[in-house]
Scaffold this active site. Structure first.
Site, PDB file in Angstrom:
ATOM      1  N   VAL A  40       0.857  -1.181   0.000  1.00 47.69           N
ATOM      2  CA  VAL A  40       0.000   0.000   0.000  1.00 47.69           C
ATOM      3  C   VAL A  40       0.893   1.231   0.000  1.00 47.69           C
ATOM      4  O   VAL A  40       1.814   1.339   0.814  1.00 47.69           O
ATOM      5  CB  VAL A  40      -0.931   0.030   1.228  1.00 47.69           C
ATOM      6  CG1 VAL A  40      -1.814   1.276   1.187  1.00 47.69           C
ATOM      7  CG2 VAL A  40      -1.784  -1.219   1.293  1.00 47.69           C
ATOM      8  N   ASP A 148     -12.350  -8.418  11.576  1.00 51.74           N
ATOM      9  CA  ASP A 148     -10.935  -8.186  11.887  1.00 51.74           C
ATOM     10  C   ASP A 148     -10.744  -6.793  12.495  1.00 51.74           C
ATOM     11  O   ASP A 148      -9.910  -6.009  12.043  1.00 51.74           O
ATOM     12  CB  ASP A 148     -10.058  -8.334  10.639  1.00 51.74           C
ATOM     13  CG  ASP A 148      -8.581  -8.563  11.000  1.00 51.74           C
ATOM     14  OD1 ASP A 148      -8.312  -8.925  12.161  1.00 51.74           O
ATOM     15  OD2 ASP A 148      -7.720  -8.376  10.116  1.00 51.74           O
ATOM     16  N   PRO A 151      -6.528  -2.145  16.003  1.00 55.08           N
ATOM     17  CA  PRO A 151      -6.067  -0.769  15.809  1.00 55.08           C
ATOM     18  C   PRO A 151      -5.497  -0.468  14.420  1.00 55.08           C
ATOM     19  O   PRO A 151      -5.722   0.623  13.887  1.00 55.08           O
ATOM     20  CB  PRO A 151      -4.993  -0.611  16.898  1.00 55.08           C
ATOM     21  CG  PRO A 151      -5.453  -1.519  17.977  1.00 55.08           C
ATOM     22  CD  PRO A 151      -6.008  -2.725  17.259  1.00 55.08           C
ATOM     23  N   ASN A 153      -6.447  -1.508  11.682  1.00 50.58           N
ATOM     24  CA  ASN A 153      -7.534  -1.410  10.703  1.00 50.58           C
ATOM     25  C   ASN A 153      -8.473  -0.253  11.002  1.00 50.58           C
ATOM     26  O   ASN A 153      -9.578  -0.186  10.467  1.00 50.58           O
ATOM     27  CB  ASN A 153      -8.328  -2.716  10.653  1.00 50.58           C
ATOM     28  CG  ASN A 153      -7.544  -3.837   9.987  1.00 50.58           C
ATOM     29  OD1 ASN A 153      -6.584  -3.586   9.268  1.00 50.58           O
ATOM     30  ND2 ASN A 153      -7.948  -5.074  10.229  1.00 50.58           N
ATOM     31  N   ASP A 165      -9.747  -2.059   5.797  1.00 49.72           N
ATOM     32  CA  ASP A 165      -9.329  -3.437   5.553  1.00 49.72           C
ATOM     33  C   ASP A 165     -10.485  -4.419   5.725  1.00 49.72           C
ATOM     34  O   ASP A 165     -10.647  -5.050   6.760  1.00 49.72           O
ATOM     35  CB  ASP A 165      -8.163  -3.835   6.456  1.00 49.72           C
ATOM     36  CG  ASP A 165      -7.418  -5.042   5.902  1.00 49.72           C
ATOM     37  OD1 ASP A 165      -8.015  -5.791   5.102  1.00 49.72           O
ATOM     38  OD2 ASP A 165      -6.238  -5.241   6.258  1.00 49.72           O
TER      39      ASP A 165
END
Length: 310
Positions: A40, A148, A151, A153, A165
């Site tokens: 990313v 999921d 932190p 995400n 995510d």
């Protein structure tokens, strides 16, 4: 062309595009992260002169093809829109890579906590928690589980908090079916998943939400186990070993051959969380309810006294 199935009902088609279209429109700036399937990067959208987050996913058609996590993320995010959920702006599908273009956020909660070791203000914790719950309430009302919550995400952009995510997210139907238990990062995983209980709902996100709120206070994960058994020990040490009346569907929890008995109301833990007051502590306990059927919902949590300012 990739044919993407969502819930075996809806098809989303991703036509092949020229990779040069991506390179001509987006100018890479800095790398933000890298995972199993790609990287990313922060990039500049030349057309709008704005920053975006560009996720580049490997597409090895000869082996596994495009990872299912990327396809699932596209399917979910194309259908939903909420101010506290990261926006998927565009998708480019070339022969070698799949590019997902997201709105850009300054940082994530994991990095923010690492770079700000001082205690966070109660107002920050309350404000961030409310926005995350608002996003979860929206998702759950549309029968979508994130699966999921942690932190890293949770993205931060100024005062705005956004869930991100969605690679493990999925839509659920009624009646609830059996789903994989191989979801949720271990430190944020509820007991029912650790015990391989494969019929679950929105409660798994709420447990993770509670763990994230606690981490904002403690600046470290509240339940940091290194295996399934150790993870349960860490949970029971703080919350107390559940009795059959707490969780009648999972008798394994009460097997004294496996687990020591830990009493409820860990004084040391409660002292560490004193900064959020009695209302905040009470809300966390509602999120950490062992029985997922009794665990507070995101919508109910938003109405909790903790969010009523004095």
């Amino acid at each position: 062309m990739i044919e993407l199935h969502r819930n075996d009902r809806k098809k989303v088609f991703l036509p092949l595009s020229n990779e040069s279209l991506v390179n001509n429109r987006y100018r890479k700036d800095t790398k933000l992260g890298e995972g199993t399937y790609g990287e990313v990067c922060k990039a500049v959208d030349i057309l709008s002169n704005t920053f975006v987050a560009l996720k580049k996913v490997k597409a090895d058609q000869e082996e596994e093809g495009v990872p299912s996590t990327a396809l699932r993320e596209i399917a979910i995010l194309r259908d939903i829109s909420h101010p506290n959920i990261v926006k998927l702006l565009d998708v480019y599908n070339s022969e070698k890579h799949l590019y997902l273009i997201f709105e850009y956020c300054n940082t994530d909660l994991h990095k923010f906590l690492k770079n700000n070791p001082q205690d966070l203000s109660i107002n920050f914790i309350r404000h961030a928690s409310y926005q995350m719950l608002d996003a979860l309430a929206f998702m759950h009302s549309h029968r979508i589980l994130h699966r999921d919550i942690k932190p890293s995400n949770v993205l931060l952009s100024g005062d705005v908090v956004k869930l991100a995510d969605f690679g493990l997210a999925r839509s659920i139907g009624i009646p609830i079916k059996r789903y994989t238990v191989e979801v949720v990062t271990m430190w944020y995983r509820p007991p029912e998943l650790i015990q391989k209980y494969n019929i679950y709902g929105s409660g798994i996100d709420i447990w993770g939400m509670g763990a994230v709120i606690a981490e904002m206070i403690l600046h470290e994960p509240i339940f940091r186990g290194d295996s399934d058994i150790d993870q349960l020990h860490k949970i029971f040490d703080i919350l107390g070993t559940p009795k059959p009346i707490d969780y009648p569907d999972l008798d394994y929890f009460t097997d004294k051959k496996v687990f020591d008995y830990f009493p409820k109301n860990n004084v040391e833990f409660r002292t560490k969380l004193k900064s959020i007051g009695e209302d905040g502590y009470s809300l966390l306990m509602k999120m950490f309810e062992y029985n997922p059927g009794k665990r507070i919902s995101a919508r109910e949590a938003m109405k909790d006294p903790f969010f009523i300012k004095n």
